[in-house]
Design a protein around this motif. Structure first.
Motif, PDB file in Angstrom:
ATOM      1  N   LEU A   3     -10.758   9.785   4.660  1.00  0.00           N
ATOM      2  CA  LEU A   3      -9.619   9.534   5.547  1.00  0.00           C
ATOM      3  C   LEU A   3      -9.261   8.387   4.361  1.00  0.00           C
ATOM      4  O   LEU A   3      -7.864   8.725   4.116  1.00  0.00           O
ATOM      5  CB  LEU A   3     -10.810   8.565   6.465  1.00  0.00           C
ATOM      6  N   MET A   4     -10.088   7.607   3.838  1.00  0.00           N
ATOM      7  CA  MET A   4      -9.491   7.130   2.834  1.00  0.00           C
ATOM      8  C   MET A   4      -8.175   7.208   1.670  1.00  0.00           C
ATOM      9  O   MET A   4      -7.187   6.645   1.156  1.00  0.00           O
ATOM     10  CB  MET A   4      -9.897   5.542   2.503  1.00  0.00           C
ATOM     11  N   ILE A   5      -8.929   8.375   1.039  1.00  0.00           N
ATOM     12  CA  ILE A   5      -8.294   9.207  -0.015  1.00  0.00           C
ATOM     13  C   ILE A   5      -7.665   9.620   0.755  1.00  0.00           C
ATOM     14  O   ILE A   5      -5.900  10.079  -0.097  1.00  0.00           O
ATOM     15  CB  ILE A   5      -9.311   9.350  -0.846  1.00  0.00           C
ATOM     16  N   ARG A   6      -7.687  10.807   1.699  1.00  0.00           N
ATOM     17  CA  ARG A   6      -6.401  11.210   2.111  1.00  0.00           C
ATOM     18  C   ARG A   6      -4.553  10.879   2.082  1.00  0.00           C
ATOM     19  O   ARG A   6      -3.966  11.194   2.209  1.00  0.00           O
ATOM     20  CB  ARG A   6      -6.696  12.145   3.106  1.00  0.00           C
ATOM     21  N   TRP A   7      -5.263   9.218   3.118  1.00  0.00           N
ATOM     22  CA  TRP A   7      -4.524   8.464   3.303  1.00  0.00           C
ATOM     23  C   TRP A   7      -3.182   7.890   2.248  1.00  0.00           C
ATOM     24  O   TRP A   7      -2.028   7.804   2.218  1.00  0.00           O
ATOM     25  CB  TRP A   7      -4.913   6.807   4.293  1.00  0.00           C
ATOM     26  N   GLY A   8      -4.229   7.706   1.082  1.00  0.00           N
ATOM     27  CA  GLY A   8      -4.045   7.069   0.236  1.00  0.00           C
ATOM     28  C   GLY A   8      -2.867   8.238  -0.288  1.00  0.00           C
ATOM     29  O   GLY A   8      -1.629   7.855  -1.314  1.00  0.00           O
ATOM     30  N   ARG A   9      -3.580   8.976  -0.970  1.00  0.00           N
ATOM     31  CA  ARG A   9      -2.546  10.575  -1.343  1.00  0.00           C
ATOM     32  C   ARG A   9      -1.517  10.781  -0.654  1.00  0.00           C
ATOM     33  O   ARG A   9       0.003  10.929  -1.081  1.00  0.00           O
ATOM     34  CB  ARG A   9      -3.222  11.892  -1.313  1.00  0.00           C
ATOM     35  N   GLY A  10      -1.575  10.824   0.548  1.00  0.00           N
ATOM     36  CA  GLY A  10      -0.655  10.935   1.924  1.00  0.00           C
ATOM     37  C   GLY A  10       0.974  10.110   1.644  1.00  0.00           C
ATOM     38  O   GLY A  10       2.081  10.454   1.929  1.00  0.00           O
ATOM     39  N   ILE A  11       0.131   8.518   1.393  1.00  0.00           N
ATOM     40  CA  ILE A  11       1.057   7.025   0.827  1.00  0.00           C
ATOM     41  C   ILE A  11       1.499   7.486  -0.425  1.00  0.00           C
ATOM     42  O   ILE A  11       2.765   7.088  -0.819  1.00  0.00           O
ATOM     43  CB  ILE A  11       0.149   6.416   1.427  1.00  0.00           C
ATOM     44  N   ALA A  12       1.159   8.223  -1.265  1.00  0.00           N
ATOM     45  CA  ALA A  12       1.856   7.727  -2.534  1.00  0.00           C
ATOM     46  C   ALA A  12       2.852   9.290  -2.920  1.00  0.00           C
ATOM     47  O   ALA A  12       3.360   9.163  -3.519  1.00  0.00           O
ATOM     48  CB  ALA A  12       0.495   8.338  -3.627  1.00  0.00           C
TER      49      ALA A  12
END
Length: 180
Positions: A3-12
């Motif tokens: 979930l953390m990687i998905r959130w990071g990609r979404g923010i990027a």
């Protein structure tokens, strides 16, 4: 994926899209966030040729005479020695970009013709690049007959108020006398 990687990609992805949208709006408005205006360099290239200058150039003039009036040409070509090109471009903040091309044609050392688009006068050119537009008021140098009639009549000076003629004045000598 976590979930953390998905959130990071979404923010990027959101940041990248925001930056792209900011770049496109910055080009159209010339401002960053409506507050900061980036510096734009003024580009002036070539020779300014005004209508007065073009009128002064006559067929039959020598190359030196044409150079004295219009300046050195921006382009001379060894393959076209009978042609001088005067090209002028200006991009200045707050004004419309301008580009003009004036071509002088020679036969030997003599000017045959000058090809030019409609050129501005010197006053029109200055007005077109003036970014500090102040309303121009020409000074009024003469009164109309109607304005002269509207003026009050001069007051006559009575003889008792007239100043008596001044007595001649005596001044000390500029250099000391020989005896003193």
């Amino acid at each position: 994926m976590s979930l953390m990687i998905r959130w990071g990609r979404g923010i990027a992805l959101a940041a990248a899209l925001g930056a792209l949208a900011g770049c496109s709006s910055m080009r159209s408005a010339d401002r960053l966030f409506g507050l900061i205006t980036p510096y734009r360099i003024e580009v002036v290239q070539g020779n300014v040729v005004t209508q007065e200058m073009a009128d002064a150039v006559q067929p039959g003039m020598s190359r030196a005479q044409v150079r004295d009036i219009l300046g050195s040409p921006l382009l001379t070509d060894i393959f076209h020695e009978d042609r001088w090109d005067y090209i002028f471009t200006i991009r200045r903040r707050g004004t419309e970009p301008q580009q003009r091309r004036v071509t002088a044609w020679f036969e030997g050392e003599r000017l045959v013709r000058l090809e030019a688009p409609p050129l501005p006068s010197e006053r029109e050119f200055v007005d077109s690049i003036d970014t500090f537009k102040k309303p121009r008021r020409e000074p009024k140098l003469a009164l109309t007959e109607e304005e002269r009639r509207a003026l009050p009549a001069p007051r006559p000076v009575p003889p008792e108020e007239a100043a008596p003629p001044a007595a001649p004045r005596s001044y000390p000598p500029l250099e000391p006398s020989a005896g003193g």
